[in-house]
Motif scaffolding. Structure first.
Motif, short mmCIF file in Angstrom:
data_model
loop_
_atom_site.label_atom_id
_atom_site.label_comp_id
_atom_site.label_asym_id
_atom_site.label_seq_id
_atom_site.Cartn_x
_atom_site.Cartn_y
_atom_site.Cartn_z
N SER A 150 -4.23 6.35 2.13
CA SER A 150 -3.66 7.62 1.70
C SER A 150 -3.37 7.79 0.41
O SER A 150 -3.37 8.89 -0.02
CB SER A 150 -2.00 7.35 2.40
OG SER A 150 -1.33 6.44 1.62
N ASP A 151 -3.73 6.71 -0.74
CA ASP A 151 -3.91 7.08 -1.82
C ASP A 151 -4.90 8.07 -2.26
O ASP A 151 -4.71 8.64 -3.24
CB ASP A 151 -3.90 5.64 -2.55
CG ASP A 151 -2.88 4.74 -2.47
OD1 ASP A 151 -1.68 5.30 -2.36
OD2 ASP A 151 -2.88 3.62 -2.47
N LEU A 152 -6.09 7.84 -1.44
CA LEU A 152 -7.15 8.75 -1.79
C LEU A 152 -7.03 9.99 -1.48
O LEU A 152 -7.88 10.70 -1.74
CB LEU A 152 -8.54 7.96 -1.28
CG LEU A 152 -8.64 6.48 -1.64
CD1 LEU A 152 -10.04 5.96 -0.66
CD2 LEU A 152 -8.82 6.30 -3.12
N ARG A 153 -5.92 10.31 -0.27
CA ARG A 153 -5.76 11.65 0.08
C ARG A 153 -4.66 12.44 -0.61
O ARG A 153 -4.36 13.43 -0.33
CB ARG A 153 -5.53 11.57 1.75
CG ARG A 153 -6.60 10.84 2.20
CD ARG A 153 -7.83 11.82 2.69
NE ARG A 153 -8.70 11.42 3.58
CZ ARG A 153 -9.76 11.82 4.09
NH1 ARG A 153 -10.21 12.91 3.37
NH2 ARG A 153 -10.38 11.25 5.00
N SER A 154 -3.88 11.82 -1.45
CA SER A 154 -2.60 12.18 -1.99
C SER A 154 -2.72 13.37 -2.80
O SER A 154 -1.66 14.24 -2.87
CB SER A 154 -1.83 11.10 -2.67
OG SER A 154 -2.68 10.71 -4.01
N GLY A 202 3.50 12.80 1.16
CA GLY A 202 1.98 13.22 1.23
C GLY A 202 1.14 11.98 0.59
O GLY A 202 0.11 12.34 0.31
N GLY A 203 1.38 10.74 0.99
CA GLY A 203 0.73 9.44 0.26
C GLY A 203 0.82 9.61 -1.04
O GLY A 203 0.17 8.40 -1.43
N ARG A 204 1.63 10.16 -1.92
CA ARG A 204 1.92 9.79 -3.28
C ARG A 204 2.80 8.67 -3.43
O ARG A 204 4.13 9.12 -3.34
CB ARG A 204 2.00 11.05 -4.17
CG ARG A 204 2.18 10.86 -5.55
CD ARG A 204 2.41 12.41 -5.97
NE ARG A 204 1.25 13.01 -6.16
CZ ARG A 204 1.01 14.26 -6.48
NH1 ARG A 204 2.32 14.90 -7.01
NH2 ARG A 204 0.17 14.90 -6.55
N ARG A 205 2.41 7.58 -3.77
CA ARG A 205 3.30 6.35 -3.91
C ARG A 205 3.96 6.13 -5.27
O ARG A 205 4.92 5.37 -5.43
CB ARG A 205 2.76 5.24 -3.57
CG ARG A 205 2.22 5.07 -1.89
CD ARG A 205 2.01 3.77 -1.53
NE ARG A 205 0.63 3.21 -2.37
CZ ARG A 205 0.35 1.98 -2.28
NH1 ARG A 205 1.03 1.12 -1.98
NH2 ARG A 205 -0.93 1.77 -2.74
N LYS A 230 -3.65 3.60 12.87
CA LYS A 230 -3.07 4.04 11.79
C LYS A 230 -3.76 4.45 10.36
O LYS A 230 -3.50 5.35 9.64
CB LYS A 230 -1.90 3.02 11.29
CG LYS A 230 -0.86 3.12 10.42
CD LYS A 230 0.06 2.30 10.32
CE LYS A 230 0.86 2.04 9.35
NZ LYS A 230 2.01 0.90 9.15
N GLN A 231 -4.51 3.56 10.14
CA GLN A 231 -5.48 3.70 8.73
C GLN A 231 -6.47 4.66 8.86
O GLN A 231 -6.83 5.17 8.01
CB GLN A 231 -5.72 2.33 8.46
CG GLN A 231 -4.89 1.22 8.22
CD GLN A 231 -3.76 1.59 6.98
OE1 GLN A 231 -4.22 1.99 5.92
NE2 GLN A 231 -2.72 0.96 7.34
N ARG A 232 -7.25 4.37 10.25
CA ARG A 232 -8.32 5.09 10.41
C ARG A 232 -8.26 6.64 10.36
O ARG A 232 -9.17 7.41 9.88
CB ARG A 232 -8.89 4.77 11.77
CG ARG A 232 -10.36 5.51 12.24
CD ARG A 232 -10.51 5.06 13.62
NE ARG A 232 -11.56 6.24 14.05
CZ ARG A 232 -11.86 6.48 15.18
NH1 ARG A 232 -10.89 5.86 16.09
NH2 ARG A 232 -12.50 7.28 15.64
N ILE A 233 -7.11 7.10 10.63
CA ILE A 233 -6.71 8.49 10.41
C ILE A 233 -6.86 9.01 9.15
O ILE A 233 -7.36 10.11 8.84
CB ILE A 233 -5.42 8.87 11.04
CG1 ILE A 233 -5.05 8.56 12.46
CG2 ILE A 233 -4.91 10.55 10.91
CD1 ILE A 233 -3.73 8.53 13.31
N TRP A 234 -6.63 8.28 8.04
CA TRP A 234 -6.55 8.63 6.68
C TRP A 234 -7.97 8.41 6.26
O TRP A 234 -8.26 8.92 5.07
CB TRP A 234 -5.66 7.83 5.86
CG TRP A 234 -4.28 8.38 6.15
CD1 TRP A 234 -3.19 7.89 7.25
CD2 TRP A 234 -3.30 9.39 5.44
NE1 TRP A 234 -2.18 8.56 7.30
CE2 TRP A 234 -2.18 9.58 6.28
CE3 TRP A 234 -3.68 10.07 4.25
CZ2 TRP A 234 -1.22 10.46 5.73
CZ3 TRP A 234 -2.76 10.88 3.91
CH2 TRP A 234 -1.62 11.13 4.57
N GLU A 235 -8.68 7.51 6.70
CA GLU A 235 -9.92 7.19 6.41
C GLU A 235 -11.13 7.89 6.83
O GLU A 235 -12.18 8.32 6.23
CB GLU A 235 -10.55 5.64 6.72
CG GLU A 235 -9.47 4.64 6.08
CD GLU A 235 -9.64 3.48 6.34
OE1 GLU A 235 -9.38 2.24 5.61
OE2 GLU A 235 -9.96 2.98 7.73
#
Length: 577
Positions: A351-355, A377-380, A414-419
C-alpha cells in the motif's frame, strides 16, 4: 491506580470500545498499540476466541506480513490497587494454550480455536512466521510480582524446546511476555513519540563529520558492530520505536538477514563495504574526540541490527564496522519524510507504493467531508487517529472485492490486491466513491458486531446461535457472507440494481446507525450457514464451490423475496441507488 500510567486516560476514554469488548478490551488495546493496527474491530472479530472452551486462550492473532503471531490470555482485576499483583497461574494457562496450538492431532483441538490454530500452522509451514508471542495481559503493575516473570521465563523455555523439535528447520523464536501496565505504557509512548530510549549513550565509532542545514544536522561515521549488537541486546525492540518494522528474523522470506550473518562470520573486514548501513534519529549529539548521543531510534537498519545481534545464531570474534548516520531534527514533517524515504528501498507494504496513486488521493479528499470517519489511502505517515472510525485500506480493498464477487481472492489476497495492477485497478477505479466504501465497509463492521454479540452470549446461546458462531469462526466466513449478501441484495430489497458500484446510504453522518441498518439482512443470510458451510472447509479456497453455494442461497432467498420487503423497510428506504 498510579497515574504514572498516562495511557489509561486514553484507554478509559474509549467507552464504547470497553463496552464492546469488556474483559478483552485491554488485550485488544495492547495488540493495537504493539502492531500499529488501524481497524482493531476487524482483527478482533477473527482473533478473539469464543470464550467457552477456549482452552486458556483468549486470542490467536496471525500476521504473516510481519512474521508474527500472538497467543494471549488476559486477566482484569476489578477495582485494582497500586500494590495488587497479577495471578501467578497464568503461565501454566499459557502452557495449556501452547499445547493445543502445537498438538499433532488437529482434529482434537477444540472447534472454537481450531481454525485459528490451522491458520497459524499453515503460516509456520510456509515459513512466514519468525516469532510467536505468548502474552499474559493484565491491568496491574508487572514490577510488583517477580514470580510471574519467573514462570513466564520457564514457560518460554519449555515451549521453545517443543518448537525447536517440531519445526527444527524453521528458526522460530518463542517469546513469553507479561504485558501489564508498564509494558502497555511503553507501547503507548512508542505510538505517540518517535524516540522512546532517552538515555545518554557513548558511541564506539570511527572518526566522522557533521552535516547541517536549517532543518536538521547529522553526524556521519562508522560504528562498531559489537557496540551496536550490545545496544540491541540491552534495549531490545525499543531501539526501533520510530521504524515501520522491527527485526523480521530469518524465515524463508528473510534470506537477506541470513546473508548479513554470513558476512559477519566469514568476512567481518569487508562488512562496511557490503552493508548499506544504519540511520538513527537522536535527540542530540556531541562530538569531541568521542561521540555522545542523547536518545536513539533506528529508523533504517533494523534487519542489520537484529541479524548481528541474534545470540544463538552468531559468534563474533573480530569487530567490524557499519556505516551510520545520527540525525537530529525537530520538524515533524521532515522526520516523517526521513523515515519514509529511508525505507523506500526496502519492501515495507504494497500500500505504501499506492499511497500517492490518483485514486487514493481522490478518496482521501472525499472522506474529509465526514468528520467522524478517517481513510488514509495507504499513507502511513499520517498521525494517530483517535475517536474516529478508521477505514483500514487493506480491509477496504478486501471487503470491496468480496462484495463485487470474488470472496476467495479477497480473503487470501490481502497483500496481492495492492501488488497486482489488474486486481488493484478493478477495485480502485474512477467509479469508486467514498460513499460506496462506507456502504460496503459498514456491512463488514456490522458482521463483526453481530459475531461479537453472539460471542458475548456465551453459554446463553441457543442451538441456532451456536451454529452461527461456529460458522463465523471459520476462516473466510466474513468475506463469504459479504459476497452472499451482495448476490442476494436485489431479491432482499425487491428492487433492480443497475450498478452495484453506485450503491450508498443517503445519509452517512452516523456510522453506528449504518451498521444497524444491516442487522436484519445479516440475520436472514446467516440462517443459511448450513448451505454456505461446505465452501469454508479447509479455508475459503475453491471459487467454483463458493459460486455454487452462494447461488444455492440466492435461489432460496429469491423464492421468499416477497416476504422480505416489509421486514427490511428501514434499510430499503435508506439506500441510494
Amino acid at each position: 491506580m498510579d497515574r504514572k500510567f498516562t495511557f489509561l486516560n486514553d484507554f478509559e476514554g474509549q467507552k464504547k470500545f470497553k463496552e464492546d469488548y469488556k474483559d478483552n478490551a485491554l488485550l485488544l488495546y495492547a495488540l493495537q498499540l504493539r502492531f500499529d493496527i488501524e481497524d482493531i474491530d476487524a482483527v478482533a472479530a477473527d482473533a478473539l476466541t469464543d470464550g467457552a472452551n477456549d482452552k486458556k486462550c483468549d486470542l490467536i492473532f496471525v500476521e504473516r506480513e510481519l512474521g508474527v503471531a500472538v497467543v494471549a490470555q488476559s486477566y482484569n482485576k476489578v477495582n485494582p490497587n497500586m500494590d495488587d499483583t497479577a495471578k501467578g497461574n497464568k503461565a501454566s494457562d499459557l502452557n495449556t494454550a501452547a499445547a493445543w496450538v502445537f498438538k499433532d492431532e488437529v482434529e482434537k483441538v477444540p472447534s472454537t480455536i481450531r481454525d485459528a490454530v490451522i491458520e497459524l500452522r499453515e503460516a509456520i509451514k510456509a515459513q512466514e512466521i519468525s516469532t510467536i508471542y505468548f502474552w499474559y495481559v493484565h491491568n496491574l503493575d508487572e514490577t510488583k510480582n517477580s514470580i510471574v516473570e519467573e514462570e513466564m521465563y520457564t514457560m518460554q523455555e519449555q515451549v521453545q524446546a517443543v518448537v525447536d523439535t517440531k519445526y527444527s528447520s524453521d528458526s522460530i523464536r518463542i517469546s513469553a511476555m507479561e504485558v501489564g501496565l508498564n509494558t502497555i505504557q511503553k507501547w503507548y509512548d512508542t505510538s505517540t513519540r518517535r524516540i522512546t530510549i532517552e538515555d545518554e549513550i557513548d558511541v564506539d565509532c570511527k572518526e566522522g563529520f557533521e552535516i547541517q542545514t536549517d532543518k536538521w544536522r547529522s553526524f556521519v561515521t562508522a560504528v562498531s558492530g559489537k557496540w551496536l549488537r550490545q545496544l540491541f541486546l540491552e534495549k531490545g525492540e525499543d531501539l526501533f520505536s520510530g521504524n515501520p518494522r522491527s527485526y523480521l528474523g530469518r524465515g524463508r522470506k528473510n534470506t537477506i538477514n541470513s546473508g548479513i550473518i554470513t558476512s559477519v562470520q566469514e568476512e567481518p573486514q569487508n562488512f562496511w563495504v557490503y552493508n548499506n548501513g544504519v540511520t538513527a534519529l537522536v535527540n542530540d549529539f556531541e562530538y569531541d574526540k568521542k561521540l555522545l548521543i542523547k536518545g536513539i531510534t533506528i529508523i533504517n537498519g533494523a534487519q542489520t541490527t537484529g541479524a548481528i545481534s541474534t545470540p544463538e545464531e552468531i559468534q563474533i570474534k573480530d569487530d567490524f564496522y557499519i556505516p551510520c548516520r545520527f540525525i537530529v531534527c525537530s520538524d515533524k514533517t521532515i522526520i516523517d519524510s526521513i523515515i519514509n524515504n529511508n525505507n523506500k528501498q526496502n519492501k515495507i507494504l504494497p500500500s505504501d507504493l499506492r499511497s500517492n496513486d490518483k485514486q487514493q488521493e481522490r478518496l482521501r479528499k472525499e472522506f474529509k467531508k465526514y468528520s467522524d470517519l478517517f481513510y488514509n489511502g495507504g499513507r502511513r505517515d499520517d498521525k494517530k487517529v483517535r475517536n474516529k472510525v478508521v477505514f483500514d485500506p487493506y480491509f477496504v480493498a478486501q471487503t470491496l472485492l468480496a462484495y463485487h464477487g470474488d470472496s476467495v481472492t479477497a480473503y487470501n489476497g490481502k497483500q496481492r490486491i495492492w501488488e497486482d495492477d489488474k486486481l488493484y485497478t478493478s477495485i480502485f477505479m474512477d467509479q469508486l466513491s467514498a460513499e460506496h466504501i462506507i456502504f460496503v465497509y459498514s456491512l463488514s463492521k456490522a458482521i463483526d458486531t453481530f459475531k461479537n454479540k453472539l460471542r458475548d452470549k456465551g453459554a446463553n446461546r441457543t442451538e441456532t446461535e451456536n451454529k452461527q458462531i461456529a460458522f463465523l469462526s471459520k476462516r473466510g466466513s466474513k468475506m463469504l457472507l459479504i459476497a452472499t449478501i451482495s448476490s442476494c441484495l436485489e431479491d432482499l430489497i425487491g428492487r433492480k440494481i443497475n450498478d452495484k458500484w453506485k450503491l450508498s446510504f443517503k445519509n452517512n453522518s452516523d456510522f453506528e446507525q449504518l451498521k444497524e441498518y444491516w442487522e436484519e439482512i445479516i440475520s436472514i443470510i446467516i440462517s443459511f450457514n448450513v448451505n454456505l458451510g461446505p465452501a469454508l472447509e479447509g479455508g475459503l479456497k475453491n471459487k467454483e464451490l463458493v459460486k455454487e453455494k452462494v447461488q444455492s442461497v440466492k435461489d432460496i432467498v429469491s423464492s421468499f423475496k416477497n416476504s422480505y420487503s416489509k421486514m427490511l423497510e428501514t434499510i430499503i428506504n435508506e439506500i441510494e441507488y
